[in-house]
Design a protein around this motif. Structure first.
Motif, short mmCIF file in Angstrom:
data_model
loop_
_atom_site.label_atom_id
_atom_site.label_comp_id
_atom_site.label_asym_id
_atom_site.label_seq_id
_atom_site.Cartn_x
_atom_site.Cartn_y
_atom_site.Cartn_z
N ALA A 1 0.81 -1.22 0.00
CA ALA A 1 0.00 0.00 0.00
C ALA A 1 0.84 1.26 0.00
CB ALA A 1 -0.93 0.01 1.21
N LEU A 2 0.27 2.32 -0.57
CA LEU A 2 0.79 3.69 -0.51
C LEU A 2 -0.28 4.54 0.15
CD1 LEU A 2 2.75 6.06 -1.49
CD2 LEU A 2 1.20 6.20 -3.48
N ASP A 3 0.05 5.26 1.23
CA ASP A 3 -0.95 6.08 1.89
C ASP A 3 -0.88 7.53 1.46
OD1 ASP A 3 1.07 7.34 3.45
OD2 ASP A 3 0.88 5.86 5.05
N GLN A 4 -1.77 8.36 1.98
CA GLN A 4 -1.87 9.75 1.56
C GLN A 4 -0.67 10.58 1.99
OE1 GLN A 4 -5.74 11.66 1.96
NE2 GLN A 4 -6.75 9.68 2.16
N ASP A 5 0.11 10.09 2.91
CA ASP A 5 1.33 10.78 3.33
C ASP A 5 2.54 10.36 2.51
OD1 ASP A 5 0.09 12.25 5.39
OD2 ASP A 5 0.22 10.53 6.75
N GLY A 6 2.32 9.47 1.53
CA GLY A 6 3.41 9.03 0.67
C GLY A 6 4.24 7.90 1.23
#
Length: 357
Positions: A202-207
């Motif tokens: 996964a890649l989250d919204q904070d990078g």
């Protein structure tokens, strides 16, 4: 100059003619999952069984995507996606794990945080309901990376990790596979037509990136055999600078190739070369990521191993590569994409099935 750079990159990584994807705006978040790869034949799968697998994959994908959409971390999303697959008898992880030669269910798992490359792994546990949670607790609550067997279970009790009796993990289908293997003197590959290991990246919204993998190993395994799943760098790897990878397949070969870390290291170097030859960022890095994943899986195949990988890049590209006829898989991102697939013929952009390598 650019042409020379790209030619050098292709030669360096032995890319197998990957198809360049169209440019897309970077998604805010992205996730990919797998539920194993192997010799899958659509003609031998009933519509009901296919629907069951697709529903289970979608449930796992939705669980991870929900965390990311709500601003949660990549680490939390990876665990959220893996938990329902560990709880499902359809997959070889947690409930539904295969039996060892001695008739036990022995479980392995690992997880890694791309922010600081902290990692946790466990192998040979028999009473842990969700091994992925124990692996993460090893990462966060101990000074170690890798715990095994009784010691790992003792640590789990001290940390309040949920346990389950041996009968919880046992399923009749897996028991019959072991009985058939013994009575017909077959190899694990004869009865395990697919490697049911589960995983998520996964890649989250904070990078930030994360990866996790969980498995019951191979049917009839003996002598304390350990595959690639709990081995950081072979079955699982995450680094914010390059990618997050989770693998599934014939573990001995994935260990020898160092599949997960191998892909991330090649990708980090490949991105440097592309950036040098393309300073304005005109090139879609998914082209490089797909080619590198295909090249590493071709190397596994060349040695005699089967399986596949999922990966997510810092740009949010969710990519699959497998050298088998199928891989249970899915991906979603903040653009609204959400899809699951099983067979090699279920072609989606940014996925490669290279069984002939």
């Amino acid at each position: 100059m650019k042409k020379a750079m790209f030619a050098a990159l292709a030669a360096l990584f032995a890319l197998s003619a990957p198809v360049a994807a169209e440019d897309h705006e970077k998604p805010e978040w992205s996730i990919a999952i797998h539920g194993g790869a192997g010799t899958l034949d659509p003609d031998r799968m009933t519509p009901e069984r296919r629907a069951a697998y697709e529903a289970a994959l979608q449930e796992a994908l939705d669980a991870g995507a929900k965390v990311l959409a709500e601003g949660g971390s990549a680490m939390e999303a990876v665990k959220a996606a893996i938990l329902p697959m560990e709880d499902s008898p359809l997959f070889n992880a947690g409930k539904g794990a295969v039996f060892t030669w001695d008739g036990r269910n022995e479980l392995d798992a690992s997880i890694m945080d791309g922010r600081d490359r902290s990692a946790g792994a466990v192998t040979g546990v028999t009473t842990i309901r969700n091994p992925i949670l124990l692996a993460d607790t090893v990462r966060t609550e101990s000074e170690h990376v890798f715990l095994m067997g009784e010691g790992a279970e003792q640590f789990a009790v001290e940390q309040g990790i949920e346990t389950a009796p041996p009968e919880y993990f046992a399923t009749e289908a897996r028991r019959k596979s072991l009985e058939r293997m013994k009575s017909e003197e077959l190899s694990a590959l004869d009865v395990d037509t697919k490697f049911g290991t589960v995983g998520a990246v996964a890649l989250d919204q904070d990078g930030n990136l994360a990866a996790g993998t969980s498995t019951g190993g191979m049917t009839g395994k003996r002598w304390g055999r350990i595959g690639d799943t709990p081995v950081i760098g072979a079955g699982t790897y995450a680094d914010n600078r390059s990618c997050a990878v989770s693998a599934t397949g014939w573990g001995e070969y994935f260990i020898r190739v160092g599949v997960a870390m191998n892909i991330c290291l090649r990708l980090a170097y490949g991105q440097q070369i592309v950036s040098a030859g393309d300073p304005e960022g005109e090139k879609d890095h998914s082209f490089i990521a797909q080619g590198i994943a295909d090249a590493v899986m071709a190397e596994v195949k060349q040695l005699g191993g089967d399986g596949g990988v999922i990966l997510v890049t810092p740009e949010g590209h969710a990519i699959f590569s497998f050298n088998t006829t199928g891989m249970y898989r899915g991906r979603a991102d903040s653009s609204g994409m959400s899809e699951v697939a099983i067979f090699g013929g279920d072609v989606e952009a940014g996925a490669s099935n290279t069984p002939d390598h």
